[in-house]
Design a protein around this motif. Structure first.
Motif, PDB file in Angstrom:
ATOM      1  N   SER A 200      -1.766   5.953   5.632  1.00 48.28           N
ATOM      2  CA  SER A 200      -2.083   7.036   6.569  1.00 48.28           C
ATOM      3  C   SER A 200      -3.583   7.230   6.684  1.00 48.28           C
ATOM      4  N   GLN A 201      -4.294   7.114   5.564  1.00 39.39           N
ATOM      5  CA  GLN A 201      -5.749   7.276   5.594  1.00 39.39           C
ATOM      6  C   GLN A 201      -6.438   6.082   6.252  1.00 39.39           C
ATOM      7  N   SER A 202      -6.007   4.881   5.933  1.00 35.79           N
ATOM      8  CA  SER A 202      -6.691   3.723   6.513  1.00 35.79           C
ATOM      9  C   SER A 202      -6.361   3.541   7.992  1.00 35.79           C
ATOM     10  N   CYS A 203      -5.332   4.218   8.487  1.00 36.98           N
ATOM     11  CA  CYS A 203      -5.008   4.157   9.919  1.00 36.98           C
ATOM     12  C   CYS A 203      -5.533   5.363  10.678  1.00 36.98           C
ATOM     13  N   GLY A 204      -6.296   6.223  10.000  1.00 35.48           N
ATOM     14  CA  GLY A 204      -6.962   7.317  10.685  1.00 35.48           C
ATOM     15  C   GLY A 204      -6.112   8.556  10.920  1.00 35.48           C
ATOM     16  N   PHE A 205      -5.005   8.692  10.198  1.00 39.59           N
ATOM     17  CA  PHE A 205      -4.153   9.869  10.385  1.00 39.59           C
ATOM     18  C   PHE A 205      -4.583  11.057   9.533  1.00 39.59           C
ATOM     19  N   GLY A 206      -5.486  10.818   8.607  1.00 41.39           N
ATOM     20  CA  GLY A 206      -5.900  11.923   7.748  1.00 41.39           C
ATOM     21  C   GLY A 206      -4.865  12.170   6.686  1.00 41.39           C
ATOM     22  N   SER A 207      -4.076  13.218   6.819  1.00 38.17           N
ATOM     23  CA  SER A 207      -3.087  13.556   5.788  1.00 38.17           C
ATOM     24  C   SER A 207      -1.805  12.750   5.962  1.00 38.17           C
ATOM     25  N   SER A 208      -1.155  12.482   4.841  1.00 38.36           N
ATOM     26  CA  SER A 208       0.103  11.742   4.913  1.00 38.36           C
ATOM     27  C   SER A 208       1.210  12.597   5.524  1.00 38.36           C
ATOM     28  N   SER A 209       1.089  13.924   5.444  1.00 40.29           N
ATOM     29  CA  SER A 209       2.120  14.768   6.066  1.00 40.29           C
ATOM     30  C   SER A 209       2.025  14.686   7.594  1.00 40.29           C
ATOM     31  N   PHE A 210       0.800  14.669   8.137  1.00 34.94           N
ATOM     32  CA  PHE A 210       0.618  14.507   9.582  1.00 34.94           C
ATOM     33  C   PHE A 210       1.110  13.121  10.011  1.00 34.94           C
ATOM     34  N   PHE A 211       0.788  12.116   9.225  1.00 34.50           N
ATOM     35  CA  PHE A 211       1.239  10.747   9.481  1.00 34.50           C
ATOM     36  C   PHE A 211       2.764  10.711   9.542  1.00 34.50           C
ATOM     37  N   GLY A 212       3.406  11.316   8.548  1.00 33.51           N
ATOM     38  CA  GLY A 212       4.866  11.338   8.505  1.00 33.51           C
ATOM     39  C   GLY A 212       5.468  12.028   9.717  1.00 33.51           C
ATOM     40  N   LYS A 213       4.851  13.115  10.139  1.00 34.41           N
ATOM     41  CA  LYS A 213       5.325  13.886  11.298  1.00 34.41           C
ATOM     42  C   LYS A 213       5.228  13.039  12.575  1.00 34.41           C
ATOM     43  N   VAL A 214       4.057  12.452  12.803  1.00 34.94           N
ATOM     44  CA  VAL A 214       3.840  11.622  13.997  1.00 34.94           C
ATOM     45  C   VAL A 214       4.767  10.408  13.973  1.00 34.94           C
ATOM     46  N   PHE A 215       4.884   9.793  12.801  1.00 38.70           N
ATOM     47  CA  PHE A 215       5.716   8.601  12.640  1.00 38.70           C
ATOM     48  C   PHE A 215       7.163   8.924  12.988  1.00 38.70           C
ATOM     49  N   LYS A 216       7.673  10.010  12.422  1.00 38.75           N
ATOM     50  CA  LYS A 216       9.077  10.394  12.645  1.00 38.75           C
ATOM     51  C   LYS A 216       9.320  10.793  14.105  1.00 38.75           C
ATOM     52  N   GLU A 217       8.377  11.518  14.720  1.00 36.67           N
ATOM     53  CA  GLU A 217       8.508  11.892  16.132  1.00 36.67           C
ATOM     54  C   GLU A 217       8.597  10.657  17.021  1.00 36.67           C
ATOM     55  N   THR A 218       7.818   9.643  16.674  1.00 34.02           N
ATOM     56  CA  THR A 218       7.727   8.450  17.524  1.00 34.02           C
ATOM     57  C   THR A 218       8.827   7.437  17.225  1.00 34.02           C
ATOM     58  N   LEU A 219       9.049   7.156  15.942  1.00 33.56           N
ATOM     59  CA  LEU A 219       9.980   6.085  15.564  1.00 33.56           C
ATOM     60  C   LEU A 219      11.321   6.593  15.037  1.00 33.56           C
ATOM     61  N   HIS A 220      11.482   7.901  14.978  1.00 30.64           N
ATOM     62  CA  HIS A 220      12.748   8.521  14.568  1.00 30.64           C
ATOM     63  C   HIS A 220      13.194   8.130  13.163  1.00 30.64           C
ATOM     64  N   MET A 221      12.223   7.849  12.317  1.00 30.85           N
ATOM     65  CA  MET A 221      12.484   7.626  10.892  1.00 30.85           C
ATOM     66  C   MET A 221      11.187   7.850  10.141  1.00 30.85           C
ATOM     67  N   THR A 222      11.283   8.045   8.844  1.00 30.06           N
ATOM     68  CA  THR A 222      10.077   8.263   8.045  1.00 30.06           C
ATOM     69  C   THR A 222       9.401   6.916   7.786  1.00 30.06           C
ATOM     70  N   PRO A 223       8.116   6.920   7.400  1.00 27.93           N
ATOM     71  CA  PRO A 223       7.453   5.664   7.051  1.00 27.93           C
ATOM     72  C   PRO A 223       8.186   4.903   5.948  1.00 27.93           C
TER      73      PRO A 223
ATOM     74  N   GLU B 236       0.846  -1.202   0.000  1.00 23.51           N
ATOM     75  CA  GLU B 236       0.000   0.000   0.000  1.00 23.51           C
ATOM     76  C   GLU B 236       0.876   1.245   0.000  1.00 23.51           C
ATOM     77  N   THR B 237       0.378   2.306  -0.614  1.00 24.85           N
ATOM     78  CA  THR B 237       1.121   3.564  -0.594  1.00 24.85           C
ATOM     79  C   THR B 237       1.081   4.157   0.810  1.00 24.85           C
ATOM     80  N   ILE B 238       2.044   5.011   1.090  1.00 24.10           N
ATOM     81  CA  ILE B 238       2.104   5.698   2.385  1.00 24.10           C
ATOM     82  C   ILE B 238       0.798   6.479   2.602  1.00 24.10           C
ATOM     83  N   THR B 239       0.307   7.128   1.538  1.00 21.83           N
ATOM     84  CA  THR B 239      -0.939   7.907   1.626  1.00 21.83           C
ATOM     85  C   THR B 239      -2.112   7.005   2.012  1.00 21.83           C
ATOM     86  N   ASN B 240      -2.240   5.857   1.352  1.00 23.23           N
ATOM     87  CA  ASN B 240      -3.333   4.925   1.677  1.00 23.23           C
ATOM     88  C   ASN B 240      -3.216   4.412   3.105  1.00 23.23           C
TER      89      ASN B 240
END
Length: 114
Positions: A76-99, A70-74
């Motif tokens: 992020s949406q199917s996991c309830g993050f809304g935008s992929s940019s918000f997903f990327g931000k939360v992901f990087k803050e938590t796991l210290h790397m991009t999706p 699945e694409t990063i965008t898909n």
């Protein structure tokens, strides 16, 4: 009784994690007030309902990153993050790397025919 309440709230979250969730609905799932919802989560899970939702969504996202194409965008949406940019931000803050870095590091190698 606390465990029953937390169980009801977690079932609600797990079934609807891809939707926009609010604390009032989570509390209603366990027939308690929002204040009691926060208190119960804090005493049983040692985190807020919002922190739990984010953590659960990230768990699902990590699984999807490693197990699907699945694409990063898909994701992020199917996991309830809304935008992929918000997903990327939360992901990087938590796991210290991009999706994408996570996917590249963790994805199981495809079977290569010999």
């Amino acid at each position: 009784i606390l465990n029953e309440k937390i169980k009801l709230m977690m079932i609600y979250i797990h079934e609807r994690f891809s939707d926009k969730l609010n604390i009032a609905d989570i509390a209603n799932a366990a027939f308690i007030s929002e204040r009691e919802c926060y208190r119960t989560f804090q005493s049983v899970m040692h985190m807020t309902p919002t922190e739990y939702i984010r953590k659960y969504r990230l768990q699902i996202a990590c699984r999807m990153l490693t197990d699907t194409d699945e694409t990063i965008t898909n994701i992020s949406q199917s996991c309830g993050f809304g935008s992929s940019s918000f997903f990327g931000k939360v992901f990087k803050e938590t796991l210290h790397m991009t999706p994408l870095e996570y996917r590249n590091n963790m994805q199981k190698p495809k079977n290569i025919p010999s």
